[in-house]
Design an enzyme around this catalytic site. Structure first.
Site, short mmCIF file in Angstrom:
data_model
loop_
_atom_site.label_atom_id
_atom_site.label_comp_id
_atom_site.label_asym_id
_atom_site.label_seq_id
_atom_site.Cartn_x
_atom_site.Cartn_y
_atom_site.Cartn_z
N ASP A 265 -6.89 6.15 -53.41
CA ASP A 265 -5.79 7.06 -53.06
C ASP A 265 -4.53 6.75 -53.85
O ASP A 265 -3.89 7.64 -54.42
CB ASP A 265 -5.48 6.98 -51.56
N ASP B 10 -12.17 12.15 -49.34
CA ASP B 10 -11.55 11.06 -48.60
C ASP B 10 -11.84 11.18 -47.11
O ASP B 10 -12.01 10.18 -46.41
CB ASP B 10 -10.04 11.06 -48.85
N ASP C 116 -11.04 2.76 -50.51
CA ASP C 116 -10.44 4.04 -50.17
C ASP C 116 -8.95 4.05 -50.44
O ASP C 116 -8.41 4.97 -51.05
CB ASP C 116 -10.73 4.35 -48.70
N ASP D 164 -15.85 10.35 -46.45
CA ASP D 164 -16.31 8.96 -46.41
C ASP D 164 -15.96 8.31 -45.08
O ASP D 164 -16.71 7.46 -44.57
CB ASP D 164 -15.78 8.16 -47.59
#
Length: 316
Positions: free
Chosen positions: A114, A89, A110, A92
């Site tokens: 999550d 995470d 993203d 990126d």
């Protein structure tokens, strides 16, 4: 990607589309278009789905799905895959800044990744600790509602060009610190996930949290297989799940039951305060986003002349 290339793309993406498409549809955060969209000036084309940050995002999804596959019986493998997925995470985001490839699609990908991975882990914890299922269900609901409300309020009130991470201090100091300070954001998210991973490992190693690990079994050989801290291997469970007690899955479960709970307890203790603060931030985010939307509703209703004043003595 050179700066000249980005400036030329930004100028092109901001220009009106020949097919009557809204200008906002073309102004994604990276000012890039999906491959296949012809550009009148012969400028370069990009496939947003194949930008490096998004490729890393797809890798996160693959690792997360793999961790879910191993989650019921392979705690070590699952924890490793899940942790790597979470750590990517941060990578990126770095790739998006380094290659100048920040996009709206990437930001949403993203956030959705999550929320989904955390929710799946909490679902497993609900089944591992049924007495605390309502708490884990509440955490899932709070996490999803908070981030959805915040994202929607940012788009509706701040405009389509505004990022959900651009939080002004006048609106919330704690949210501004959380979203604008990359160190704070990384530590908060990492230790929040670390706490739930620790609980997951404790469901395989701690008789205190999982009394079933102490369950006695009739098999004399299994009764002699005592764990490092005294918990017995539940061979009856192995027989129910696996036809061959020496299969890879059965041996992995047996090894899991012999896990040392010391380090998971340490990880849980260290990460718990940060996890608690993260949940407080979720509550603050939910409340602030709700108030922001309500402020917009008040202005919209006033602009529309609402509520209308009724004449005195006029019945409804």
């Amino acid at each position: 990607m050179s700066g000249t290339k980005n400036r030329r793309q930004g100028a092109t993406a901001a220009s009106p589309e020949p097919h009557g498409q809204d200008k906002e549809d073309a102004r994604s955060n990276g000012s890039a278009q999906v491959a296949g969209d012809d550009m009148e000036d012969g400028g370069p084309r990009e496939n947003i789905f194949l930008l490096w940050p998004n490729i890393i995002g797809y890798s996160r999804i693959i690792l997360a799905v793999a961790s879910l596959y191993y989650m019921p019986l392979h705690p070590r493998t699952c924890s490793l895959l899940y942790s790597v997925s979470c750590l990517l995470d941060a990578l990126d985001g770095y790739a998006a800044r380094y290659f100048e490839q920040s996009t709206r699609f990437g930001a949403v990908l993203d956030m959705v990744t999550d929320r989904c991975t955390t929710a799946c882990l909490l679902v497993f914890l609900s089944s591992a600790f049924p007495r605390w299922a309502i708490l884990f269900q509440g955490l899932i609901s709070l996490d999803l509602a908070s981030h959805y409300m915040h994202m929607y309020a940012t788009l509706a009130m701040g405009g389509a060009e505004n990022s959900h991470k651009n939080v002004d201090k006048s609106r919330s100091r704690i949210l501004s610190l959380y979203y604008t300070n990359k160190t704070v954001l990384f530590i908060a998210c990492a230790l929040n996930e670390a706490f739930f991973i620790a609980l997951y490992l404790l469901s395989f190693s701690s008789p205190l949290l999982s009394p079933s690990l102490l369950q006695t079994v009739p098999d004399h050989a299994a009764r002699e297989a005592i764990q490092h801290h005294g918990a017995q291997v539940n061979s009856s469970l192995l027989k129910q799940i696996f036809t061959n007690p020496y299969s890879a899955g059965a041996l992995e479960l047996a090894r899991a039951n012999k896990m040392d709970s010391f380090w998971p307890w340490v990880l849980a203790g260290v990460s718990f305060p940060v996890m608690a603060v993260k949940q407080i931030i979720n509550v603050v985010q939910l409340v602030k986003a709700s108030k922001w939307l309500a402020e917009g509703d008040v202005r919209a209703r006033r602009a529309a002349g609402l509520p209308r004043r009724r004449r005195k003595g006029k019945t409804a």
